[in-house]
Design a protein around this motif. Sequence first.
Motif, PDB file in Angstrom:
ATOM      1  N   VAL A  17       0.839  -1.211   0.000  1.00 40.43           N
ATOM      2  CA  VAL A  17       0.000   0.000   0.000  1.00 40.43           C
ATOM      3  C   VAL A  17       0.869   1.255   0.000  1.00 40.43           C
ATOM      4  O   VAL A  17       0.633   2.198  -0.765  1.00 40.43           O
ATOM      5  CB  VAL A  17      -0.950  -0.012   1.214  1.00 40.43           C
ATOM      6  CG1 VAL A  17      -1.667   1.330   1.332  1.00 40.43           C
ATOM      7  CG2 VAL A  17      -1.958  -1.141   1.084  1.00 40.43           C
ATOM      8  N   LEU A  18       1.904   1.285   0.848  1.00 40.71           N
ATOM      9  CA  LEU A  18       2.803   2.442   0.883  1.00 40.71           C
ATOM     10  C   LEU A  18       3.538   2.612  -0.438  1.00 40.71           C
ATOM     11  O   LEU A  18       3.764   3.736  -0.894  1.00 40.71           O
ATOM     12  CB  LEU A  18       3.807   2.281   2.035  1.00 40.71           C
ATOM     13  CG  LEU A  18       3.253   2.432   3.452  1.00 40.71           C
ATOM     14  CD1 LEU A  18       4.325   2.101   4.474  1.00 40.71           C
ATOM     15  CD2 LEU A  18       2.719   3.841   3.670  1.00 40.71           C
ATOM     16  N   ASP A  19       3.906   1.498  -1.060  1.00 43.80           N
ATOM     17  CA  ASP A  19       4.574   1.545  -2.363  1.00 43.80           C
ATOM     18  C   ASP A  19       3.653   2.155  -3.415  1.00 43.80           C
ATOM     19  O   ASP A  19       4.079   2.973  -4.235  1.00 43.80           O
ATOM     20  CB  ASP A  19       5.000   0.138  -2.776  1.00 43.80           C
ATOM     21  CG  ASP A  19       5.774   0.125  -4.080  1.00 43.80           C
ATOM     22  OD1 ASP A  19       6.956   0.520  -4.060  1.00 43.80           O
ATOM     23  OD2 ASP A  19       5.210  -0.274  -5.116  1.00 43.80           O
ATOM     24  N   MET A  20       2.375   1.774  -3.394  1.00 45.00           N
ATOM     25  CA  MET A  20       1.409   2.325  -4.346  1.00 45.00           C
ATOM     26  C   MET A  20       1.202   3.816  -4.123  1.00 45.00           C
ATOM     27  O   MET A  20       1.099   4.588  -5.071  1.00 45.00           O
ATOM     28  CB  MET A  20       0.074   1.581  -4.235  1.00 45.00           C
ATOM     29  CG  MET A  20       0.105   0.153  -4.744  1.00 45.00           C
ATOM     30  SD  MET A  20      -1.532  -0.585  -4.864  1.00 45.00           S
ATOM     31  CE  MET A  20      -2.063  -0.537  -3.154  1.00 45.00           C
ATOM     32  N   VAL A  21       1.140   4.210  -2.844  1.00 44.39           N
ATOM     33  CA  VAL A  21       0.946   5.630  -2.531  1.00 44.39           C
ATOM     34  C   VAL A  21       2.167   6.444  -2.942  1.00 44.39           C
ATOM     35  O   VAL A  21       2.043   7.526  -3.540  1.00 44.39           O
ATOM     36  CB  VAL A  21       0.666   5.802  -1.019  1.00 44.39           C
ATOM     37  CG1 VAL A  21       0.649   7.286  -0.651  1.00 44.39           C
ATOM     38  CG2 VAL A  21      -0.655   5.144  -0.651  1.00 44.39           C
ATOM     39  N   HIS A  22       3.357   5.914  -2.651  1.00 43.39           N
ATOM     40  CA  HIS A  22       4.592   6.642  -2.954  1.00 43.39           C
ATOM     41  C   HIS A  22       4.812   6.792  -4.457  1.00 43.39           C
ATOM     42  O   HIS A  22       5.121   7.885  -4.949  1.00 43.39           O
ATOM     43  CB  HIS A  22       5.773   5.917  -2.313  1.00 43.39           C
ATOM     44  CG  HIS A  22       7.100   6.503  -2.676  1.00 43.39           C
ATOM     45  ND1 HIS A  22       7.503   7.763  -2.265  1.00 43.39           N
ATOM     46  CD2 HIS A  22       8.130   6.018  -3.422  1.00 43.39           C
ATOM     47  CE1 HIS A  22       8.706   8.028  -2.749  1.00 43.39           C
ATOM     48  NE2 HIS A  22       9.096   6.971  -3.446  1.00 43.39           N
ATOM     49  N   LYS A  23       4.645   5.698  -5.199  1.00 43.41           N
ATOM     50  CA  LYS A  23       4.885   5.726  -6.646  1.00 43.41           C
ATOM     51  C   LYS A  23       3.654   6.138  -7.454  1.00 43.41           C
ATOM     52  O   LYS A  23       3.760   6.342  -8.660  1.00 43.41           O
ATOM     53  CB  LYS A  23       5.346   4.345  -7.114  1.00 43.41           C
ATOM     54  CG  LYS A  23       6.672   3.910  -6.510  1.00 43.41           C
ATOM     55  CD  LYS A  23       7.045   2.515  -6.977  1.00 43.41           C
ATOM     56  CE  LYS A  23       8.360   2.061  -6.361  1.00 43.41           C
ATOM     57  NZ  LYS A  23       8.693   0.671  -6.730  1.00 43.41           N
ATOM     58  N   LYS A  24       2.499   6.197  -6.777  1.00 42.83           N
ATOM     59  CA  LYS A  24       1.232   6.533  -7.438  1.00 42.83           C
ATOM     60  C   LYS A  24       0.941   5.584  -8.595  1.00 42.83           C
ATOM     61  O   LYS A  24       0.336   5.958  -9.598  1.00 42.83           O
ATOM     62  CB  LYS A  24       1.249   7.981  -7.930  1.00 42.83           C
ATOM     63  CG  LYS A  24       1.447   9.009  -6.827  1.00 42.83           C
ATOM     64  CD  LYS A  24       1.424  10.432  -7.350  1.00 42.83           C
ATOM     65  CE  LYS A  24       1.614  11.435  -6.235  1.00 42.83           C
ATOM     66  NZ  LYS A  24       1.616  12.831  -6.710  1.00 42.83           N
ATOM     67  N   SER A  25       1.384   4.332  -8.446  1.00 37.42           N
ATOM     68  CA  SER A  25       1.230   3.364  -9.527  1.00 37.42           C
ATOM     69  C   SER A  25      -0.231   2.975  -9.742  1.00 37.42           C
ATOM     70  O   SER A  25      -0.689   2.851 -10.884  1.00 37.42           O
ATOM     71  CB  SER A  25       2.063   2.116  -9.233  1.00 37.42           C
ATOM     72  OG  SER A  25       1.845   1.665  -7.918  1.00 37.42           O
ATOM     73  N   ALA A  26      -0.983   2.779  -8.654  1.00 37.90           N
ATOM     74  CA  ALA A  26      -2.387   2.411  -8.799  1.00 37.90           C
ATOM     75  C   ALA A  26      -3.176   3.558  -9.441  1.00 37.90           C
ATOM     76  O   ALA A  26      -4.023   3.336 -10.319  1.00 37.90           O
ATOM     77  CB  ALA A  26      -2.981   2.058  -7.437  1.00 37.90           C
ATOM     78  N   LYS A  27      -2.882   4.795  -9.021  1.00 32.05           N
ATOM     79  CA  LYS A  27      -3.565   5.959  -9.599  1.00 32.05           C
ATOM     80  C   LYS A  27      -3.276   6.067 -11.095  1.00 32.05           C
ATOM     81  O   LYS A  27      -4.181   6.280 -11.905  1.00 32.05           O
ATOM     82  CB  LYS A  27      -3.096   7.229  -8.880  1.00 32.05           C
ATOM     83  CG  LYS A  27      -3.730   8.506  -9.410  1.00 32.05           C
ATOM     84  CD  LYS A  27      -3.202   9.719  -8.658  1.00 32.05           C
ATOM     85  CE  LYS A  27      -3.820  10.997  -9.212  1.00 32.05           C
ATOM     86  NZ  LYS A  27      -3.288  12.205  -8.518  1.00 32.05           N
ATOM     87  N   TYR A  28      -2.013   5.872 -11.456  1.00 31.05           N
ATOM     88  CA  TYR A  28      -1.650   5.921 -12.884  1.00 31.05           C
ATOM     89  C   TYR A  28      -2.342   4.817 -13.662  1.00 31.05           C
ATOM     90  O   TYR A  28      -2.848   5.041 -14.769  1.00 31.05           O
ATOM     91  CB  TYR A  28      -0.135   5.779 -13.029  1.00 31.05           C
ATOM     92  CG  TYR A  28       0.307   5.548 -14.452  1.00 31.05           C
ATOM     93  CD1 TYR A  28       0.410   6.601 -15.357  1.00 31.05           C
ATOM     94  CD2 TYR A  28       0.598   4.260 -14.900  1.00 31.05           C
ATOM     95  CE1 TYR A  28       0.803   6.378 -16.663  1.00 31.05           C
ATOM     96  CE2 TYR A  28       0.984   4.022 -16.208  1.00 31.05           C
ATOM     97  CZ  TYR A  28       1.091   5.085 -17.086  1.00 31.05           C
ATOM     98  OH  TYR A  28       1.465   4.860 -18.374  1.00 31.05           O
ATOM     99  N   PHE A  29      -2.407   3.628 -13.080  1.00 30.70           N
ATOM    100  CA  PHE A  29      -2.999   2.485 -13.768  1.00 30.70           C
ATOM    101  C   PHE A  29      -4.469   2.742 -14.078  1.00 30.70           C
ATOM    102  O   PHE A  29      -4.927   2.535 -15.212  1.00 30.70           O
ATOM    103  CB  PHE A  29      -2.849   1.235 -12.906  1.00 30.70           C
ATOM    104  CG  PHE A  29      -3.476   0.005 -13.486  1.00 30.70           C
ATOM    105  CD1 PHE A  29      -2.835  -0.721 -14.472  1.00 30.70           C
ATOM    106  CD2 PHE A  29      -4.727  -0.421 -13.049  1.00 30.70           C
ATOM    107  CE1 PHE A  29      -3.410  -1.856 -15.014  1.00 30.70           C
ATOM    108  CE2 PHE A  29      -5.310  -1.550 -13.585  1.00 30.70           C
ATOM    109  CZ  PHE A  29      -4.655  -2.275 -14.566  1.00 30.70           C
TER     110      PHE A  29
END
Length: 262
Positions: A17-29
């Motif tokens: 979850v922290l990785d997704m928030v930091h890299k914004k990968s889920a938002k980009y996806f």
Amino acid sequence: MQMYVILMVILVVGGVVLDMVHKKSAKYFFENSKKAQKNAKRTVSSGEKVSLAVQTVASEVITSSEFCNPARRVSHLFLMYGFIIFVVSTATLIFGYPTAAEAGIWPMLWHLGAAMVAIGGYWFWFLIRVDRYSEGAPLARLVRADLFIVSLLATVTFALIWSFAGAGLAGWNMLFFGLFVISATVLFGGVIWSKFAHMFFKPAAAYQKKITKADGSQENLPDVGEMNDPAIHARYPDIPEYMGTNPPNMGLGIKRESPNHY
């Protein structure tokens, strides 16, 4: 040990979850997916989506077909399936079979999984790792990106040594058990600094790529067509000039030789 396993699961979920928030990968996806839907030229049926999902699981997940290097692919498969067997058998032994007498085949699977990870991991570390094989980096060079593979190898190595040391070497046995637990804690607790989280996004990204090809959105890129089509050559006259009249059959290119020019 049961509480420890639960804590490791919490650390993995929190790290992802922290990785997704930091890299914004889920938002980009999800934003990229919505943009692709707007540019879609056709609607992909539910049956076709299921078929593409099965293809993704069979290709990118089960067989790791995205690897062009056959040695890297085999190494990755050893690591992936060994890790799955090792983790599942560990959880099964701790929660289902607290005494070895009734564990059945699970201890054998535990050792098999650890050995598979060690084979694939050490093969990768000594022979395939790109900064060593292609760039000539020394073995002693460690960067933060190595956290995952180093802690993974340390976990299975100390696990096997601890197991084979047995109760006859009580002091050494506890030492290697302690190193095993520390390595595992670093492995699962350091998810946010490793590539561990990518295993959740890789299948989703591969599936989304297949969808964009099927619906014609082409990942928001223009549909150029077949590069050897005369109509395309007439529209883009620089293609045959720079790429030849039959681009798909231009030869091996950069794959002509192994990239080890250090």
